[in-house]
Design a protein around this motif. Structure first.
Motif, short mmCIF file in Angstrom:
data_model
loop_
_atom_site.label_atom_id
_atom_site.label_comp_id
_atom_site.label_asym_id
_atom_site.label_seq_id
_atom_site.Cartn_x
_atom_site.Cartn_y
_atom_site.Cartn_z
N ILE A 77 -39.74 8.30 46.34
CA ILE A 77 -39.97 6.91 45.94
C ILE A 77 -38.82 5.97 46.28
CG2 ILE A 77 -41.57 7.53 44.09
CD1 ILE A 77 -39.22 7.25 42.12
N GLY A 78 -37.78 6.49 46.93
CA GLY A 78 -36.63 5.65 47.23
C GLY A 78 -35.43 6.07 46.41
N TYR A 79 -34.28 5.46 46.73
CA TYR A 79 -33.03 5.89 46.09
C TYR A 79 -32.19 4.67 45.74
CZ TYR A 79 -28.36 7.92 45.61
OH TYR A 79 -27.12 8.28 45.14
N GLY A 80 -31.50 4.73 44.60
CA GLY A 80 -30.61 3.64 44.21
C GLY A 80 -31.39 2.35 44.04
N LYS A 81 -30.89 1.29 44.67
CA LYS A 81 -31.59 0.01 44.60
C LYS A 81 -32.94 0.06 45.31
CE LYS A 81 -27.71 -3.09 43.86
NZ LYS A 81 -27.00 -4.30 44.32
N MET A 92 -26.76 1.97 56.04
CA MET A 92 -27.68 0.92 55.66
C MET A 92 -27.10 -0.44 56.01
SD MET A 92 -30.18 2.54 54.63
CE MET A 92 -31.09 1.08 54.15
N PRO A 93 -27.91 -1.34 56.58
CA PRO A 93 -27.38 -2.64 56.96
C PRO A 93 -27.08 -3.55 55.77
CG PRO A 93 -29.74 -2.53 57.34
CD PRO A 93 -29.30 -1.15 56.95
N PHE A 94 -27.71 -3.28 54.62
CA PHE A 94 -27.53 -4.18 53.49
C PHE A 94 -27.11 -3.46 52.22
CE2 PHE A 94 -29.12 -7.53 55.93
CZ PHE A 94 -30.20 -7.06 56.65
N LYS A 95 -27.32 -2.15 52.18
CA LYS A 95 -27.00 -1.39 50.97
C LYS A 95 -26.08 -0.24 51.32
CE LYS A 95 -29.92 -3.99 48.84
NZ LYS A 95 -29.48 -4.99 47.88
N GLU A 96 -25.51 0.37 50.27
CA GLU A 96 -24.72 1.56 50.50
C GLU A 96 -25.62 2.69 50.97
OE1 GLU A 96 -22.65 2.45 46.98
OE2 GLU A 96 -21.42 0.64 47.00
N ASN A 97 -25.01 3.68 51.64
CA ASN A 97 -25.79 4.81 52.15
C ASN A 97 -26.53 5.52 51.03
OD1 ASN A 97 -24.68 4.20 54.54
ND2 ASN A 97 -23.34 5.98 54.67
N ALA A 98 -27.73 5.98 51.40
CA ALA A 98 -28.47 6.82 50.46
C ALA A 98 -27.86 8.21 50.48
CB ALA A 98 -29.94 6.89 50.87
N GLY A 100 -38.99 8.41 59.88
CA GLY A 100 -37.81 7.75 60.42
C GLY A 100 -37.58 6.37 59.83
N VAL A 101 -38.65 5.63 59.62
CA VAL A 101 -38.54 4.29 59.05
C VAL A 101 -38.20 4.38 57.57
CG1 VAL A 101 -39.67 2.05 58.77
CG2 VAL A 101 -40.23 3.49 60.74
N GLU A 102 -38.86 5.28 56.87
CA GLU A 102 -38.58 5.46 55.44
C GLU A 102 -37.11 5.79 55.21
OE1 GLU A 102 -39.43 9.05 52.63
OE2 GLU A 102 -41.19 7.74 52.55
N GLU A 103 -36.58 6.74 55.99
CA GLU A 103 -35.18 7.14 55.83
C GLU A 103 -34.23 5.98 56.06
OE1 GLU A 103 -33.70 10.45 57.91
OE2 GLU A 103 -35.14 11.87 57.07
N ALA A 104 -34.52 5.19 57.07
CA ALA A 104 -33.61 4.10 57.43
C ALA A 104 -33.46 3.08 56.30
CB ALA A 104 -34.11 3.42 58.70
N PHE A 105 -34.51 2.89 55.51
CA PHE A 105 -34.49 1.87 54.47
C PHE A 105 -34.67 2.46 53.07
CE2 PHE A 105 -36.08 -0.20 58.38
CZ PHE A 105 -35.04 -1.12 58.55
N TYR A 106 -34.31 3.72 52.91
CA TYR A 106 -34.58 4.44 51.66
C TYR A 106 -33.79 3.90 50.48
CZ TYR A 106 -36.38 8.57 49.20
OH TYR A 106 -37.06 9.43 48.36
N ALA A 107 -32.67 3.23 50.74
CA ALA A 107 -31.80 2.78 49.64
C ALA A 107 -31.72 1.27 49.53
CB ALA A 107 -30.39 3.36 49.82
N THR A 108 -32.64 0.55 50.13
CA THR A 108 -32.64 -0.90 50.03
C THR A 108 -33.92 -1.41 49.39
OG1 THR A 108 -32.47 -2.98 51.27
CG2 THR A 108 -33.57 -1.16 52.38
N ASP A 109 -33.80 -2.52 48.65
CA ASP A 109 -34.98 -3.14 48.06
C ASP A 109 -35.50 -4.30 48.91
OD1 ASP A 109 -33.00 -5.01 47.63
OD2 ASP A 109 -33.14 -5.00 45.44
N ARG A 110 -34.91 -4.51 50.08
CA ARG A 110 -35.37 -5.60 50.95
C ARG A 110 -36.49 -5.16 51.88
NH1 ARG A 110 -31.08 -8.85 54.08
NH2 ARG A 110 -32.96 -10.11 54.42
N VAL A 111 -36.66 -3.86 52.02
CA VAL A 111 -37.75 -3.33 52.84
C VAL A 111 -38.54 -2.34 51.99
CG1 VAL A 111 -38.38 -2.04 54.92
CG2 VAL A 111 -36.39 -3.57 54.95
#
Length: 478
Positions: free
Chosen positions: A222-226, A461-467, A190-201
């Motif tokens: 390994i994450g998506y986008g930024k 995403m609070p800071f990035k576009e949706n993954a 759940g936590v991974e999904e929430a921040f999967y597209a941000t480099d701030r977390v």
């Protein structure tokens, strides 16, 4: 290492920490139902050990303010929060479609006080983040939190509200980068999904992988986008012991701290990775599990410690009591003091339990390969990301009641005359003394998470576009 306004003492004074500990005396009254593996009473048992080991007098002990609807909706969908607020055991037969929609059922049942329970454990985690943001403490603890499977629009794996995501969002108001570390046996999906597209977390999860709930957490995720390379997954097999675990944890987390340089760390201390857990299959000792806490504490970065899984409740209480001592820099005696739940810890009545002789299926070559791949991923991060200057969201104001034991020393003496802690003025403070109460004895029969494949849902995403939707990358369901 980024320190900011919450810098901690280092060197010879590095042992000393100000610790804020969140506890609601009512949390042990919530009951998932007969035979359910999740037992909130373990939090009360932990608190009883803390009281009788004399740890409470060394911490700021706070009753969390319940999270409000608007707090929960900073991550969760409005209609999901509305449903949790309104559902009751008596009314659930009339809302079968909604129950299915929000994944409420056998794993995540409706029980008396469900929404209050969610407000309580979420309030403790967000409250801990607020205290860290204001520099009131160096370490904040909420053993009732750490429910890492909850999604934006649904419950999952005994978790209804994702207090971890809410706490991280609060920390991001002050810190450019926040690190999330998960040592629960289950993947922190759940936590991974929430921040999967941000480099701030950055999220790092050490977990059992394979035919095991929730079926996600492949090393290739390994994450998506930024956010690419800002999700790290450490897939493990049955029977991993302290030595094998540390051969991965310390080099990986050491490199993460060097490269990512977080302003704050959130460590989910799920105790189902301990040897002998009712739902687990790892072979960690309490000292081995706590070594993760000790190691992350050593970086002198503001630290939020949360609970999580753990289903052999006597060992959960042992573990989180010992790790509270680690947070305080105190070594606890193995011989357990007499207290309300003393009979649970027989026949040895000790704080520590020996790991079993189960086979360790994590062979050296496999561990070396995992470590090499993850360190290579980290080497692709050239520098710690930053964010442009922007107006900071307003601080969250959460008011807590200061708990006090009957035999506890004056709380102000623990913090000194220069303490900047503000306490609510309650004429009748809530007592911290744990009451003796009958509960269902933890049985040895095995339970299991029910199989739910991750659906790869997009998150706002609070800071990035949706993954984009991500697959589970799993070879089996949990």
């Amino acid at each position: 290492m980024e320190s900011g306004e919450n810098s901690l003492p280092s060197g010879s004074d590095g042992v000393k920490r100000k610790v804020s500990y969140f506890y609601d005396p009512e949390v042990g009254n919530y009951y998932y139902g007969l035979g359910h593996a999740m037992k909130p009473h373990r939090i009360r048992m932990t608190h009883a050990l803390l009281a009788h080991y004399g740890l409470l007098q060394h911490m700021q002990v706070l009753k969390p303010s319940p999270a409000k609807d608007r707090d929960l909706c900073k991550f969760h969908a409005d209609d999901y929060v509305d449903f949790l607020r309104g559902i009751t055991p008596d009314a659930q037969q009339d809302q079968l479609r909604q129950l299915k929609r929000f994944n409420i059922g056998e794993d995540c049942p409706v029980f008396d006080g469900l929404y209050s329970f969610c407000q309580t454990y979420a309030g403790g985690s967000v409250g801990g983040a607020v205290k860290l943001n204001h520099g009131v403490c160096d370490i904040a603890i909420n053993w009732a939190g750490g429910l890492h499977h909850a999604k934006k629009c649904e419950a999952s794996g005994f978790c209804y509200v994702n207090d971890i995501v809410l706490a991280i969002l609060e920390l991001l108001k002050v810190h450019e980068r926040v690190l999330y570390v998960d040592i629960d046996i289950h993947h922190g999906d759940g936590v991974e999904e929430a921040f999967y597209a941000t480099d701030r977390v950055m999220t790092v999860s050490f977990h059992k992988f394979g035919d095991y709930f929730p079926g996600t957490g492949d090393i290739r995720d390994i994450g998506y986008g930024k956010g690419k390379y800002y999700s790290l997954n450490v897939p493990l097999d049955d029977g991993i012991d302290d030595e094998s675990y540390m051969s991965l944890f310390k080099p990986i987390m050491g490199k993460v701290m060097e490269v990512f340089r977080p302003g704050a760390v959130v460590l989910q201390c799920g105790a189902d990775s301990l040897s002998g857990d009712r739902l687990g299959c790892f072979n960690l000792s309490i000292k081995g599990h706590a070594e993760c806490v000790k190691y992350m504490r050593s970086f002198n970065v503001p630290l939020l410690l949360l609970g999580g899984g753990g289903y052999t409740i006597r060992n959960v209480a042992r573990c989180w009591c010992y790790e509270t001592g680690i947070a305080l820099g105190m070594e606890l005696e193995d011989k357990m003091p007499q207290h309300e739940y003393y009979e649970y810890f027989g026949p040895d009545y000790t704080l520590h339990v020996a790991p079993s002789n189960m086979e360790n299926k994590n062979f050296r070559d496999l561990l070396d390969d995992i470590r090499s791949k993850l360190l290579d991923n980290l080497s692709k991060l050239q520098h710690a990301p930053s964010v442009p200057f922007q107006e900071r969201p307003p601080d969250t104001e959460l008011h807590q009641v200061v708990l006090r034991d009957e035999d506890e020393d004056d709380k102000d003496e623990r913090w000194g005359p220069d303490s900047d802690t503000e306490f609510d003025d309650y004429s009748n403070p809530v007592p911290g003394r744990v009451k003796r109460e009958y509960i269902e004895v933890d049985r040895n029969d095995s339970g299991s998470y029910h199989n739910h494949l991750d659906r790869g849902r997009d998150f706002d995403m609070p800071f990035k576009e949706n993954a984009s939707s991500k697959g589970s990358g799993s070879n089996g369901s949990g």
